[in-house]
Design a protein around this motif. Structure first.
Motif, PDB file in Angstrom:
ATOM      1  N   ARG A   1      65.035 -26.573 -82.378  1.00 26.09           N
ATOM      2  CA  ARG A   1      64.001 -26.319 -83.385  1.00 26.09           C
ATOM      3  C   ARG A   1      63.872 -24.810 -83.540  1.00 26.09           C
ATOM      4  O   ARG A   1      63.714 -24.099 -82.555  1.00 26.09           O
ATOM      5  N   ILE A   2      63.929 -24.340 -84.778  1.00 23.71           N
ATOM      6  CA  ILE A   2      63.833 -22.897 -85.042  1.00 23.71           C
ATOM      7  C   ILE A   2      62.585 -22.628 -85.876  1.00 23.71           C
ATOM      8  O   ILE A   2      62.358 -23.275 -86.909  1.00 23.71           O
TER       9      ILE A   2
ATOM     10  N   GLU B   1      67.870 -15.791 -91.090  1.00 30.64           N
ATOM     11  CA  GLU B   1      69.280 -15.501 -90.802  1.00 30.64           C
ATOM     12  C   GLU B   1      69.739 -16.289 -89.571  1.00 30.64           C
ATOM     13  O   GLU B   1      70.856 -16.829 -89.547  1.00 30.64           O
ATOM     14  N   LEU B   2      68.879 -16.363 -88.565  1.00 29.41           N
ATOM     15  CA  LEU B   2      69.187 -17.151 -87.369  1.00 29.41           C
ATOM     16  C   LEU B   2      69.383 -18.620 -87.735  1.00 29.41           C
ATOM     17  O   LEU B   2      70.332 -19.259 -87.272  1.00 29.41           O
TER      18      LEU B   2
ATOM     19  N   THR C   1      55.183 -12.780 -80.987  1.00 29.51           N
ATOM     20  CA  THR C   1      55.581 -11.430 -80.581  1.00 29.51           C
ATOM     21  C   THR C   1      56.990 -11.386 -80.014  1.00 29.51           C
ATOM     22  O   THR C   1      57.479 -10.310 -79.670  1.00 29.51           O
ATOM     23  N   SER C   2      57.644 -12.529 -79.909  1.00 34.88           N
ATOM     24  CA  SER C   2      58.996 -12.549 -79.335  1.00 34.88           C
ATOM     25  C   SER C   2      59.945 -13.355 -80.201  1.00 34.88           C
ATOM     26  O   SER C   2      60.769 -14.110 -79.714  1.00 34.88           O
ATOM     27  N   GLY C   3      59.814 -13.143 -81.518  1.00 36.51           N
ATOM     28  CA  GLY C   3      60.658 -13.870 -82.448  1.00 36.51           C
ATOM     29  C   GLY C   3      61.948 -13.150 -82.750  1.00 36.51           C
ATOM     30  O   GLY C   3      62.110 -11.988 -82.383  1.00 36.51           O
ATOM     31  N   PRO C   4      62.874 -13.829 -83.380  1.00 37.88           N
ATOM     32  CA  PRO C   4      62.684 -15.210 -83.799  1.00 37.88           C
ATOM     33  C   PRO C   4      62.686 -16.131 -82.587  1.00 37.88           C
ATOM     34  O   PRO C   4      63.385 -15.898 -81.611  1.00 37.88           O
TER      35      PRO C   4
ATOM     36  N   ALA D   1      65.442 -15.530 -79.861  1.00 42.31           N
ATOM     37  CA  ALA D   1      66.581 -16.452 -79.959  1.00 42.31           C
ATOM     38  C   ALA D   1      67.765 -15.837 -80.693  1.00 42.31           C
ATOM     39  O   ALA D   1      67.615 -15.057 -81.645  1.00 42.31           O
ATOM     40  N   THR D   2      68.941 -16.195 -80.223  1.00 45.09           N
ATOM     41  CA  THR D   2      70.200 -15.816 -80.869  1.00 45.09           C
ATOM     42  C   THR D   2      71.002 -17.091 -81.110  1.00 45.09           C
ATOM     43  O   THR D   2      70.744 -18.131 -80.482  1.00 45.09           O
TER      44      THR D   2
END
Length: 149
Positions: free
Chosen positions: A79-80, A93-94, A127-130, A142-143
């Motif tokens: 899930r993104i 983009e991710l 605060t730690s996206g994506p 995430a990558t």
């Protein structure tokens, strides 16, 4: 008469435990997803009966909450986040790159059932996206590699 141990009996038992709780209907539906992987129409009918609601009311709850899915997911479930904070740091983009690598689009499951890709609108990791989840595990920053390996 329901056979003891049958799926219908299990759903009824799951729902009955939650009847007198605040938010019991949503909790029962979440428990059905945890138990069976998704909610089928017959599950909704049983939960509606237990909570003395209509199937339409249960369907309304199920359709509102993305975690209350009506289709099975792949063995790996990605899930993104699509919310604004994650979009501003590359979430779209991710999503596109991950979908391309997996060969499926958002809301789809691979033909072999190995993986599904789903949009989610805020995981609370702004605060730690994506951000994303893989099989329910949070993936901050995430990558594509982190999501597809």
């Amino acid at each position: 008469m329901l056979e003891p141990g049958s799926e219908e009996t299990r759903v009824r038992d799951i729902a009955t435990v939650r009847v007198d709780q605040i938010g019991g209907t949503i909790a029962a539906l979440s428990d059905v997803v945890r138990t069976f992987g998704h909610i089928e129409r017959r599950h909704m009918e049983i939960v509606a009966d237990v909570f003395n609601l209509t199937v339409a009311e249960i369907r309304g709850i199920v359709s509102f909450y993305s975690d209350l899915r009506t289709e099975p997911t792949g063995k790996r479930h990605i899930r993104i986040c699509q919310a604004e904070a994650c979009q501003s740091v590359g979430g779209r983009e991710l999503t596109a790159a991950t979908a391309s690598r997996l060969g499926i689009g958002l809301g789809e499951t691979a033909a072999d059932g190995s993986v599904s890709l789903e949009a989610v609108y805020c995981l609370g990791l702004c605060t730690s996206g994506p951000s994303a989840t893989v099989d329910g595990r949070a993936v901050p920053f995430a990558t594509v590699e982190a999501l597809t390996e």
